[in-house]
Design a protein around this motif. Structure first.
Motif, PDB file in Angstrom:
ATOM      1  N   SER A   1       0.952  -1.140  -0.056  1.00  0.00           N
ATOM      2  CA  SER A   1      -0.016   0.009  -0.157  1.00  0.00           C
ATOM      3  C   SER A   1       0.812   1.241  -0.031  1.00  0.00           C
ATOM      4  O   SER A   1       0.178   2.395  -0.218  1.00  0.00           O
ATOM      5  N   GLY A   2       2.013   0.903   0.096  1.00  0.00           N
ATOM      6  CA  GLY A   2       3.293   2.101   0.260  1.00  0.00           C
ATOM      7  C   GLY A   2       3.230   3.100   1.548  1.00  0.00           C
ATOM      8  O   GLY A   2       2.189   3.027   2.326  1.00  0.00           O
ATOM      9  N   PRO A   3       4.251   3.354   1.865  1.00  0.00           N
ATOM     10  CA  PRO A   3       5.689   3.493   0.753  1.00  0.00           C
ATOM     11  C   PRO A   3       6.258   2.098   0.883  1.00  0.00           C
ATOM     12  O   PRO A   3       6.030   1.343   1.981  1.00  0.00           O
ATOM     13  N   PRO A   4       7.010   1.969   0.065  1.00  0.00           N
ATOM     14  CA  PRO A   4       7.497   0.524  -0.103  1.00  0.00           C
ATOM     15  C   PRO A   4       8.819   0.115   0.582  1.00  0.00           C
ATOM     16  O   PRO A   4       9.345  -1.143   0.278  1.00  0.00           O
ATOM     17  N   ILE A   5       8.843   1.042   1.396  1.00  0.00           N
ATOM     18  CA  ILE A   5      10.238   0.746   2.279  1.00  0.00           C
ATOM     19  C   ILE A   5       9.669   0.050   3.673  1.00  0.00           C
ATOM     20  O   ILE A   5       8.759   0.645   4.274  1.00  0.00           O
ATOM     21  N   GLY A   6      10.607  -0.804   4.116  1.00  0.00           N
ATOM     22  CA  GLY A   6      10.237  -1.542   5.397  1.00  0.00           C
ATOM     23  C   GLY A   6      11.679  -1.564   6.050  1.00  0.00           C
ATOM     24  O   GLY A   6      12.764  -1.537   5.520  1.00  0.00           O
ATOM     25  N   ARG A   7      11.633  -1.514   7.441  1.00  0.00           N
ATOM     26  CA  ARG A   7      12.883  -1.991   8.190  1.00  0.00           C
ATOM     27  C   ARG A   7      12.717  -3.269   8.839  1.00  0.00           C
ATOM     28  O   ARG A   7      11.761  -3.657   9.507  1.00  0.00           O
ATOM     29  N   SER A   8      13.801  -3.921   8.773  1.00  0.00           N
ATOM     30  CA  SER A   8      14.034  -5.384   9.119  1.00  0.00           C
ATOM     31  C   SER A   8      15.359  -5.854   9.675  1.00  0.00           C
ATOM     32  O   SER A   8      16.356  -5.393   8.661  1.00  0.00           O
ATOM     33  N   ARG A   9      15.520  -6.298  10.700  1.00  0.00           N
ATOM     34  CA  ARG A   9      17.067  -6.971  10.948  1.00  0.00           C
ATOM     35  C   ARG A   9      17.310  -7.878  10.035  1.00  0.00           C
ATOM     36  O   ARG A   9      18.715  -8.184  10.208  1.00  0.00           O
TER      37      ARG A   9
ATOM     38  N   GLU B   1      23.387 -11.126   4.012  1.00  0.00           N
ATOM     39  CA  GLU B   1      22.575 -11.787   2.791  1.00  0.00           C
ATOM     40  C   GLU B   1      23.089 -13.216   3.193  1.00  0.00           C
ATOM     41  O   GLU B   1      23.788 -13.834   3.718  1.00  0.00           O
ATOM     42  N   ILE B   2      21.622 -13.904   3.144  1.00  0.00           N
ATOM     43  CA  ILE B   2      21.697 -15.528   3.691  1.00  0.00           C
ATOM     44  C   ILE B   2      21.083 -16.223   2.505  1.00  0.00           C
ATOM     45  O   ILE B   2      20.055 -15.808   1.667  1.00  0.00           O
TER      46      ILE B   2
ATOM     47  N   LYS C   1      15.554 -18.302   7.121  1.00  0.00           N
ATOM     48  CA  LYS C   1      14.588 -19.074   8.128  1.00  0.00           C
ATOM     49  C   LYS C   1      13.315 -18.132   8.381  1.00  0.00           C
ATOM     50  O   LYS C   1      12.214 -18.768   8.427  1.00  0.00           O
ATOM     51  N   THR C   2      13.486 -16.817   8.131  1.00  0.00           N
ATOM     52  CA  THR C   2      12.331 -16.035   8.429  1.00  0.00           C
ATOM     53  C   THR C   2      11.656 -15.653   6.969  1.00  0.00           C
ATOM     54  O   THR C   2      12.328 -15.778   5.948  1.00  0.00           O
TER      55      THR C   2
ATOM     56  N   THR D   1      17.014  -2.026   6.079  1.00  0.00           N
ATOM     57  CA  THR D   1      15.972  -1.624   5.078  1.00  0.00           C
ATOM     58  C   THR D   1      15.815  -2.430   3.998  1.00  0.00           C
ATOM     59  O   THR D   1      16.765  -2.908   3.312  1.00  0.00           O
ATOM     60  N   VAL D   2      14.576  -2.566   3.730  1.00  0.00           N
ATOM     61  CA  VAL D   2      14.303  -3.548   2.527  1.00  0.00           C
ATOM     62  C   VAL D   2      13.274  -2.580   1.860  1.00  0.00           C
ATOM     63  O   VAL D   2      12.586  -1.831   2.345  1.00  0.00           O
ATOM     64  N   GLU D   3      12.947  -2.980   0.527  1.00  0.00           N
ATOM     65  CA  GLU D   3      12.235  -2.433  -0.443  1.00  0.00           C
ATOM     66  C   GLU D   3      11.354  -3.347  -1.375  1.00  0.00           C
ATOM     67  O   GLU D   3      11.987  -4.379  -2.036  1.00  0.00           O
TER      68      GLU D   3
END
Length: 743
Positions: free
Chosen positions: A155-163, A168-169, A175-176, A194-196
């Protein structure tokens, strides 16, 4: 697809299309652009383009987002993919964008201003960067957890925060849900936390659209039907109550002017004191104070210890008819360049903003206020909105970029303030407000005067010594009742309380017992209770037996025993009373202070003038000179250029375009300001063009210092002026260069 620049598109536009553009974007015409290239450059600046977007509705902005998603700011794009992204016919929105030169080109080669991406932001339509490889991805391959993660970003914005973005796995070790999406390339890693969401997945999760279906149509605005007379009468009742409250505020500040804060404005303690005295909340007290100052009834005294003091305009306002008083306040509110609703909120430094301070100043407040009222004017007569929140949603859809962070709150504040002022009632606009919006002051006054209840000429005296006014009293009767009674409760029916003190106050003001008896006999619609008769007679019997005058002050009494009682009271020492005759005492203190001290000591003195008549020493309240009011005429929108002005600008533009595209022969260039050794050569060239009726290319600097190029056909050269065949005048000293146009 043919690529056309904005300058070329403007050059090919008709005069009507250019006139519509210059009306919609008035800043483009000042100063007049020398040619289409200059006009296109101005239209493409960030400030001008941002202003052009302010009045566009949500759907039109959605179409602009879709054009940016299709990269129309860098290359021409056809209409078909844009329509697919929008999910509706984009033609009406495209017409608005073209009319403002935000978009241009034919349907097979649409372009938008490159600067719009900067204005809209990095994520048009709330979509992320494009990953073409993901086009056509089957969402069924996602688990519920993965789909939930992507859906939260869709739904926007397309940016999210995640540990989980920190490292890079590989897919087999993920796992997640976030780790699996990153490993499969369904999320883009921007930094360690940050992911997009890629654009293609965002569109797929929205059902193939870039624009929300809710953005396509304006939200409904449910209304309640009322007769216009019902709306007007309900509003008039609120207006009458507001006038009464402002009158009470002026009386309060006449006697006890509140101090002006060092930083300007009205302190919280003084605001709450006024709210308590008037029995209103802080928001109503703030609005009363703001309008009192906005209408010129109260001003900063400007003294060494400044106070908010009523001005001399207060007396004329109080003496005016209710309709006239309302008109002054309503006009002041419409033109008030301030937002009273901001009072009490925190500023950028986390300090509360005070009423009457500069923190509340917002120059665009009158424009936004009128916008809300004009939206109500569009409703059928008498109709009112069911919910203010629904009106907020409609106005937000019509202009989502207008109003900044206070956009929605401004609508709510405007509706609340207009309701207590009697401009809006039952969610609908009153007849008086409609007249005022079109500057018909006499019509507004007549409508409000007609809607207000007629003043009544009687009261209802009760056995408990209360007096009920079942409506607004006639001015003369209201004055008499206020002299002999205090307001106990206010509203559509006002209740007054008569006490020994209020009767004494009336006697101090010069009324006699017989006059008070006559007032209640003549004006009470109920029998006058015996308790009131006894009260008036009892107070009058004791009132005035002890009389004072200014000597600095004196007291006289035929009863020597009473004077002896006064001299034996502590008040005699406090005010240095001494006997100068068996029936006379004098004091160096002012008479008003002596009388107040005697009343506090249990006596009932009265002041008298030189003829022995009872004198009213009560202060009328402080006043300061009214300041000249600057006339403001704030319209909902700035007035556009006239047809003649637009015609002149367009003619100037066309002349510049012709000059830019025609070949010219050998050029004669003049030094700054003309004259010098080149004058003869210039005169010779212009004279030859006049004889041969040849077109001449000239460089010209107008009175604003703006340089432009023109092609003219000289009709006459002389007296320091070049006259063209179309009657234009070009002073020779403003011509910087000239050349014959080659065929």
């Amino acid at each position: 697809m043919p690529a056309t620049s904005l300058a070329d598109w403007l050059r090919s536009a008709s005069d009507d299309e250019l006139a519509a553009l210059l009306q919609a974007r008035r800043d483009l015409a000042t100063p007049p652009p020398s040619d289409s290239t200059v006009l296109a450059t101005r239209a493409g600046t960030a400030g001008s383009a941002a202003r052009a977007l302010e009045d566009l509705d949500t759907f039109t902005l959605g179409v602009l987002d879709a054009l940016l998603v299709a990269d129309a700011d860098t290359q021409p794009v056809p209409l078909a993919p844009v329509a697919e992204l929008v999910g509706a016919d984009p033609a009406p929105a495209l017409a608005k964008l073209r009319a403002r030169a935000i978009a241009w080109g034919d349907d097979d080669a649409l372009r938008v201003l490159p600067v719009t991406r900067e204005i809209v932001g990095p994520y048009p339509a709330g979509l992320g960067a494009s990953v073409p490889e993901l086009a056509g991805f089957d969402l069924a391959e996602l688990t519920d957890e993965e789909r939930g993660v992507l859906g939260a970003l869709a739904s926007g914005p397309p940016i999210g925060r995640s540990r989980d973005a920190a490292v890079e796995i590989p897919l087999e070790q993920a796992k997640t849900p976030v780790q699996r999406l990153l490993a499969r390339g369904l999320l883009l890693r921007r930094n360690n936390d940050t992911v997009e969401l890629p654009r293609e997945l965002g569109i797929a999760l929205r059902g193939g659209r870039a624009v929300s279906p809710n953005a396509v149509e304006e939200p409904p605005l449910p209304t309640n039907p009322h007769s216009q007379s019902t709306v007007d009468e309900a509003a008039a009742g609120e207006a009458a109550e507001f006038l009464r409250q402002l009158e009470s505020l002026l009386t309060l500040w006449s006697e006890q002017p509140p101090p002006v804060l060092k930083a300007g404005g009205l302190g919280v303690r003084e605001l709450r004191k006024a709210a308590k005295e008037l029995d209103v909340d802080d928001a109503r007290a703030t609005l009363l104070a703001e309008l009192a100052v906005g209408a010129g009834l109260v001003a900063d005294s400007g003294s060494t210890t400044p106070e908010w003091v009523p001005t001399t305009l207060t007396d004329s306002w109080l003496a005016s008819a209710p309709g006239q008083r309302w008109l002054i306040l309503a006009q002041a509110w419409l033109e008030l360049p301030r937002l009273p609703g901001l009072a009490g909120q925190r500023d950028a430094k986390d300090k509360p903003m005070a009423p009457l301070s500069d923190d509340l100043r917002r120059p665009l407040a009158p424009v936004n206020r009128r916008r809300v009222l004009e939206s109500l004017e569009e409703l059928p007569p008498g109709s009112g909105v069911k919910s203010v929140d629904e009106l907020v949603a409609v106005l937000a859809w019509r202009a989502p970029r207008r109003g900044g962070r206070l956009r929605d709150e401004t609508v709510r504040w405007t509706m609340a303030e207009a309701s207590v002022l009697g401009m809006v009632a039952l969610g609908g606009l009153t007849t008086a407000a409609k007249a005022l919006l079109v500057e018909n002051r006499s019509g507004a006054l007549e409508a409000m005067a007609e809607a207000m209840p007629a003043p009544i000429d009687h009261v209802l005296v009760q056995a408990d010594l209360t007096v009920v006014a079942p409506g607004p009293l006639e001015p003369e009767l209201a004055t008499e009742i206020k002299t002999v009674a205090d307001v106990e409760s206010a509203g559509h029916a006002t209740v007054y309380r008569i006490t020994e003190g209020t009767v004494r106050r009336a006697l101090d003001a010069g009324r006699t017992a017989d006059e008070l008896h006559g007032l209640f006999r003549a004006r009470s619609a109920t029998p006058v209770p015996q308790s009131l008769t006894y009260l008036i007679d009892d107070v009058a019997r004791r009132h005035g037996r002890l009389r004072g005058g200014a000597a600095a002050s004196f007291l006289r009494c035929d009863d020597e025993v009473l004077l002896a009682e006064v001299l034996g009271n502590p008040v005699a020492g406090e005010y240095e009373l001494r006997k100068i005759a068996p029936t006379v005492l004098v004091s160096p203190a002012p008479l008003a202070e002596v009388l107040d001290g005697l009343r506090a000591g249990g006596f009932a003195p009265a002041a008298e003038d030189a003829a022995g008549r009872v004198l009213d020493l009560r202060p009328n309240g402080r006043r300061i000179p009214a300041r000249p009011k600057q006339t403001r005429r704030v319209m909902a929108e700035p007035t556009g250029a006239s047809a003649e002005q637009l015609e002149s600008v367009i003619a100037h533009l066309r002349a510049g375009d012709r000059a830019a595209t025609r070949r010219r022969g050998a050029e004669v260039r003049l030094p700054a300001g003309g004259g010098g050794s080149d004058t003869s050569a210039t005169m010779a060239l212009l004279a030859r063009a006049t004889r041969e009726q040849r077109e001449v290319w000239i460089g010209f600097v107008d009175s604003h210092g703006t340089a432009s190029q023109r092609i003219v056909t000289p009709a006459h050269v002389g007296g320091g002026v070049l006259m063209s065949t179309d009657d234009q005048r070009f002073p020779l000293h403003r011509i910087t260069s000239a050349a014959l146009v080659e065929d």
